[in-house]
Design a protein around this motif. Sequence first.
Motif, PDB file in Angstrom:
ATOM      1  N   THR A   1    -111.521 -62.858 -81.431  1.00 53.57           N
ATOM      2  CA  THR A   1    -110.256 -62.156 -81.651  1.00 53.57           C
ATOM      3  C   THR A   1    -109.601 -61.839 -80.314  1.00 53.57           C
ATOM      4  N   LEU A   2    -108.340 -62.278 -80.179  1.00 46.88           N
ATOM      5  CA  LEU A   2    -107.583 -62.060 -78.942  1.00 46.88           C
ATOM      6  C   LEU A   2    -106.483 -61.048 -79.199  1.00 46.88           C
ATOM      7  N   LYS A   3    -106.342 -60.081 -78.334  1.00 45.01           N
ATOM      8  CA  LYS A   3    -105.279 -59.097 -78.455  1.00 45.01           C
ATOM      9  C   LYS A   3    -104.437 -59.129 -77.189  1.00 45.01           C
ATOM     10  N   GLY A   4    -103.391 -58.359 -77.171  1.00 44.58           N
ATOM     11  CA  GLY A   4    -102.489 -58.353 -76.019  1.00 44.58           C
ATOM     12  C   GLY A   4    -101.127 -58.864 -76.405  1.00 44.58           C
ATOM     13  N   GLY A   5    -101.053 -59.679 -77.444  1.00 46.18           N
ATOM     14  CA  GLY A   5     -99.795 -60.080 -78.070  1.00 46.18           C
ATOM     15  C   GLY A   5    -100.057 -59.921 -79.553  1.00 46.18           C
ATOM     16  N   PHE A   6     -99.485 -60.811 -80.400  1.00 44.71           N
ATOM     17  CA  PHE A   6     -99.891 -60.822 -81.796  1.00 44.71           C
ATOM     18  C   PHE A   6    -101.340 -61.300 -81.832  1.00 44.71           C
ATOM     19  N   ALA A   7    -102.197 -60.616 -82.556  1.00 46.36           N
ATOM     20  CA  ALA A   7    -103.618 -60.961 -82.566  1.00 46.36           C
ATOM     21  C   ALA A   7    -103.820 -62.354 -83.150  1.00 46.36           C
ATOM     22  N   ARG A   8    -104.613 -63.153 -82.471  1.00 49.22           N
ATOM     23  CA  ARG A   8    -105.010 -64.471 -82.950  1.00 49.22           C
ATOM     24  C   ARG A   8    -106.522 -64.614 -82.785  1.00 49.22           C
ATOM     25  N   ARG A   9    -107.112 -65.575 -83.500  1.00 51.90           N
ATOM     26  CA  ARG A   9    -108.552 -65.715 -83.475  1.00 51.90           C
ATOM     27  C   ARG A   9    -108.923 -67.193 -83.421  1.00 51.90           C
ATOM     28  N   PRO A  10    -109.023 -67.776 -82.210  1.00 55.11           N
ATOM     29  CA  PRO A  10    -109.464 -69.175 -82.098  1.00 55.11           C
ATOM     30  C   PRO A  10    -110.819 -69.370 -82.776  1.00 55.11           C
ATOM     31  N   ASP A  11    -111.000 -70.547 -83.389  1.00 57.17           N
ATOM     32  CA  ASP A  11    -112.241 -70.799 -84.115  1.00 57.17           C
ATOM     33  C   ASP A  11    -113.451 -70.765 -83.184  1.00 57.17           C
ATOM     34  N   LEU A  12    -113.371 -71.526 -82.087  1.00 62.95           N
ATOM     35  CA  LEU A  12    -114.487 -71.611 -81.147  1.00 62.95           C
ATOM     36  C   LEU A  12    -113.964 -71.553 -79.718  1.00 62.95           C
ATOM     37  N   VAL A  13    -114.654 -70.827 -78.876  1.00 62.36           N
ATOM     38  CA  VAL A  13    -114.306 -70.771 -77.455  1.00 62.36           C
ATOM     39  C   VAL A  13    -115.529 -71.183 -76.638  1.00 62.36           C
ATOM     40  N   LEU A  14    -115.310 -72.071 -75.661  1.00 62.11           N
ATOM     41  CA  LEU A  14    -116.384 -72.555 -74.797  1.00 62.11           C
ATOM     42  C   LEU A  14    -116.352 -71.801 -73.478  1.00 62.11           C
ATOM     43  N   TYR A  15    -117.497 -71.274 -73.070  1.00 66.69           N
ATOM     44  CA  TYR A  15    -117.591 -70.523 -71.820  1.00 66.69           C
ATOM     45  C   TYR A  15    -118.563 -71.231 -70.871  1.00 66.69           C
ATOM     46  N   VAL A  16    -118.154 -71.374 -69.608  1.00 64.88           N
ATOM     47  CA  VAL A  16    -119.066 -71.820 -68.561  1.00 64.88           C
ATOM     48  C   VAL A  16    -119.197 -70.656 -67.581  1.00 64.88           C
ATOM     49  N   ASN A  17    -120.389 -70.117 -67.476  1.00 60.94           N
ATOM     50  CA  ASN A  17    -120.658 -68.953 -66.623  1.00 60.94           C
ATOM     51  C   ASN A  17    -119.758 -67.766 -66.980  1.00 60.94           C
ATOM     52  N   GLY A  18    -119.496 -67.605 -68.277  1.00 62.62           N
ATOM     53  CA  GLY A  18    -118.690 -66.477 -68.742  1.00 62.62           C
ATOM     54  C   GLY A  18    -117.196 -66.683 -68.626  1.00 62.62           C
ATOM     55  N   ILE A  19    -116.749 -67.861 -68.133  1.00 58.72           N
ATOM     56  CA  ILE A  19    -115.322 -68.153 -67.980  1.00 58.72           C
ATOM     57  C   ILE A  19    -114.900 -69.075 -69.124  1.00 58.72           C
ATOM     58  N   ALA A  20    -113.875 -68.685 -69.881  1.00 58.60           N
ATOM     59  CA  ALA A  20    -113.404 -69.497 -71.007  1.00 58.60           C
ATOM     60  C   ALA A  20    -112.728 -70.756 -70.472  1.00 58.60           C
ATOM     61  N   ILE A  21    -113.364 -71.900 -70.701  1.00 56.42           N
ATOM     62  CA  ILE A  21    -112.782 -73.156 -70.196  1.00 56.42           C
ATOM     63  C   ILE A  21    -112.340 -74.091 -71.320  1.00 56.42           C
ATOM     64  N   GLY A  22    -112.682 -73.764 -72.574  1.00 54.08           N
ATOM     65  CA  GLY A  22    -112.291 -74.620 -73.682  1.00 54.08           C
ATOM     66  C   GLY A  22    -112.054 -73.839 -74.963  1.00 54.08           C
ATOM     67  N   VAL A  23    -111.145 -74.342 -75.807  1.00 57.57           N
ATOM     68  CA  VAL A  23    -110.858 -73.737 -77.112  1.00 57.57           C
ATOM     69  C   VAL A  23    -110.840 -74.855 -78.146  1.00 57.57           C
ATOM     70  N   ILE A  24    -111.502 -74.609 -79.287  1.00 55.48           N
ATOM     71  CA  ILE A  24    -111.549 -75.597 -80.377  1.00 55.48           C
ATOM     72  C   ILE A  24    -110.942 -74.980 -81.630  1.00 55.48           C
ATOM     73  N   GLU A  25    -109.935 -75.653 -82.208  1.00 52.77           N
ATOM     74  CA  GLU A  25    -109.361 -75.250 -83.500  1.00 52.77           C
ATOM     75  C   GLU A  25    -109.780 -76.274 -84.540  1.00 52.77           C
ATOM     76  N   LEU A  26    -110.412 -75.829 -85.594  1.00 58.36           N
ATOM     77  CA  LEU A  26    -110.896 -76.716 -86.648  1.00 58.36           C
ATOM     78  C   LEU A  26    -110.103 -76.523 -87.928  1.00 58.36           C
ATOM     79  N   LYS A  27    -109.924 -77.602 -88.685  1.00 58.79           N
ATOM     80  CA  LYS A  27    -109.266 -77.545 -89.987  1.00 58.79           C
ATOM     81  C   LYS A  27    -110.168 -78.227 -91.007  1.00 58.79           C
ATOM     82  N   ASN A  28    -109.990 -77.869 -92.290  1.00 57.84           N
ATOM     83  CA  ASN A  28    -110.783 -78.591 -93.280  1.00 57.84           C
ATOM     84  C   ASN A  28    -110.206 -79.995 -93.442  1.00 57.84           C
ATOM     85  N   SER A  29    -110.970 -80.862 -94.091  1.00 60.11           N
ATOM     86  CA  SER A  29    -110.645 -82.294 -94.097  1.00 60.11           C
ATOM     87  C   SER A  29    -109.345 -82.608 -94.823  1.00 60.11           C
ATOM     88  N   ARG A  30    -108.801 -81.652 -95.593  1.00 63.78           N
ATOM     89  CA  ARG A  30    -107.554 -81.909 -96.327  1.00 63.78           C
ATOM     90  C   ARG A  30    -106.320 -81.441 -95.570  1.00 63.78           C
TER      91      ARG A  30
END
Length: 1016
Positions: free
Chosen positions: A126-155
């Motif tokens: 959950t991200l705040k600071g603007g309108f709240a959004r919630r990326p599905d997956l966040v990738l961290y390298v040494n605690g630094i967010a370097i990637g974001v993954i948004e997933l959808k169902n197959s339809r």
Amino acid sequence: MSDFVGKPEKATQKRIIGLFDDELGWRYLGDWTDRYGNSNVEEKLLADYLRGAGYSDAHISAALFKLRTQAHNTQRSFYDNNQAVYGLLRYGVDVQVEAGKPTDNVKLINWTEPEKNDFAIAEEVTLKGGFARRPDLVLYVNGIAIGVIELKNSRVTIGDGIRQLLSNQRPEFNAWFFSTVQIVFAGNDSEGVKYGTIGTPEKMFLPWKEDEADNASFKLDKYLAKLCDKRRLIELMHDFVLFDGGVKKLPRVHQYFGIKAAQQHVRQRNGGIIWHTQGSGKSIVMVLLAKWILENNPNARVAIITDRDELDKQIKRVFSDAGEAIHRTSSGRDLMAKLAEAKPRLLCSLVHKFGKRGGDDFDAFIKELEAQPAKTVGEIFVFVDECHRTQSGKLHKAMKAMMPNAVFIGFTGTPLLKRDKQTSLEVFGSYIHTYKFSEAVEDEVVLDLIYEARDIDQKLGSEDKIEAWFEAKTKGLNHWQKDELKKKWGTMQTVLSSRSRMERVVQDIIFDFNVKPRLSSQRGNAILVASSIYEACKYYEAFQNTELKGRCAVVTSYNPIAQDVTKEETGANSETDKQFIYNTYTDLLKHVEAKPGMTKTGSYEEDAKDRFIKQPANMKLLIVVDKLLTGFDAPSCTYLYIDKSMQDHGLFQAICRTNRLDGEDKDFGFIVDYMSLLKKVNKAIAVYSSEIDTSAGGADPEVLMKDRLEKGRERLNEALEVVALVCEPVEPPKGELQHIHYFCGNTEIVTDLAEREPQRAALYKAVASLVRAFAGIADEMEEAGYSAAEIVAIKKKVQNAVGVRDTIRHASGEVLDLKAYEADMRHLIDTYIEADAPRKISPFDNVSLLDLVVKSGIADAITDQLGGMKSREAIAETIENNIRAKIVKEHLNDPVYFEKISALLDEIIKARKAKALEYEDYLKQIGDLVTNMMQGTGDVTPAALDTPGKRALFNNLGENEDLALEVDATVKANRPDGWRGVEPKERVIKAAIFAILGDVDEVERIFPIIEAQREY
């Protein structure tokens, strides 16, 4: 976990977490939905890693402070913050923990030993600071967010995931979080995965391709595993990130593997040829490969050689925009002098500067060079662009003779012919990597080409034919409409009376600019290739009498010099060809100011090219002879008109000016041939199938240009099928109400509109594509092979699709800017489909439905905007959806007030559905509600509250008029300039409000309402 068809997105998400945890060795951090303080720099994780790497607490504290400062700098753009953070990740953070002590470099990422980094993944962050959004997956390298993954169902299309990623990067949402992000993914089980980086437009998100024969798992899992492998991900971040003139870029798959193959050759000091088709990004490969060579070999120097001044300038621009200092040599002497010195390490030059001026005996010249090669310093790597050209390789031989120890790497966008093969392989060596036209089109890296031959005399020479064409085009229109059309298309008589073929070409092009997609919308433009400078000037003069005056330019190799015409005067009171050219240029340059170091002609051409690329509406047409047909990348260029005999490489490179990607509304590159070049075009294609050197292996090098009508029919059929599929789930009888329910939902459920946004986006996109496809062949459907009955049926389907789209837009309250898709189609739709008498244009045409209720009353608003709806239920739900959308959008501006409006709306809807309200009473109540909502007033609103800001404060401060006015005056008296988003300035306002309210929590509650009001 059992697998099943139609499984929810959450099931896919859990499987992907398992992939990262079990197969890739990432740590699972947990579900962070309700976790407090989620950040793009998880300081505890980063501090733990740095401590384990041997850094002291003082070093860690200083490094964290610098990283935070760069990541969250409110005085810079989001892009600049991301670039600054990347610099710290890539090169480390310089810190000084004690005065007088040397500076130490804290490495935030271990680039040389990837496995020693801490790789972790979290879900539902959950991200705040603007309108709240919630990326599905966040990738961290040494605690630094370097990637974001948004997933959808197959339809659900992964396009929705991409749009979600893009909206999350907007300032009003969570742009701050993405200041550390290097790569983003959108995927589902049916389509796989596409990747990009910050700011990557939807069209530029691309799939990865590797080990295509492996079909054991979902493509989503396969390619996330490829790209997020620890070593691969670290390598991508270290060697393949490019900041190019305001655009952050990651490599396309062919660029990555091309560079990897080239790196292997470089390590072994072997040259070779990289064949990547026109428009696939050779310049990016050059930049990334040069950066890698210079960084990994301290003795290396890179010289980039082109054979056109335009390409030479482009190479310098690309490197400079990417932050790499490059020296552009001014002469052959400058080139050789720089090669004899240790610096610069990176330079570019024209190939002709290796030639011997005035000497025709190249073989003797090359022998002389071989006997006395030039002195060079360092290990020289020479990149030669368009290596197939230039005197059958003789100048390249001269370069090799001058620098016998250099490693030569050739780049080409067009494959080598068999006759060129031997010379090229002698100079450069074997193929390093290939990426051919068919592969690039399949991967959507470049656009396919549509070819159309036009016989001007046959098409426009017959008055009867023109009248017949006009009657067919205006069938079903009344006399008033036809008169209006004749005024608009007033070029008809000019065309008929013209005796000049050139004027007919001009009028044909003008006609295209009025009716063709992209050209009429002013988002696309065109290049006209003339056979000589004289003809180019004649064309330019002719276009000055058309609507393109001031929006076309001529770009040739000519530069007017008085001595050109000193012997041209004949005394016959007429111009010779040379005088005409000289006078044309003198006239068009008379108001041009020469830029520093440039001629007036050069300044004029630079300005024309710049406007052509950046402002297609203000530079619609470039008239050229030889210039700009290679090395000129303008995504806006959609049409190429050829009025010059061309063949082979030259023809192919020219037509590839049109195939660059440029948004959803550009589907193809269009080639219009006035010179009956079809045989030569076929020969150019044959070059790629019979005369080509096929020793490179891999994909078929054939280039196919599609027939316009054949491709148009295919496109239209596909577009009709897509619209049918998008609307297929709508419940029978598939009327207005059923479409509204499917695409908008239930007006009583606040979240329904938002949840159905993907369905609406798919509908809008599908209908826009259908309209474009229909417009492309609307006046030639018989020629495209449709029967009369099919034509009638298709027109009805297009009309119905547009009607559904308009109904849904009204019902959802969404005003979609369709200019990019179909502003140019409106006339065609009206002409071909609508046979009704013209509707009176309302003075409120561009006003929203709710604004129209306030201005003209509920009854007139319904008549004006919803008059086509037959169902009272559909009208009611449309109005309610518009109100609900307004409440959701404006809620933060005045929470208390809009909660009241929402409650009132719920009561009215409930009464309507319970049949407790007659339709007329319902309309009155809903009209009053809209009026009050749009004006922001209620029955108890005092007259002194005369602005939206004052009313919002009144509503949210317990309806205390004096308190609201006091806070309003205090904010206006204490607000600093440019206070929004600047924390120290915001604190000034908060302190002033606190002096009145005396409660920190109350200040924090009221402050966002103040921030939302424009008047403050």
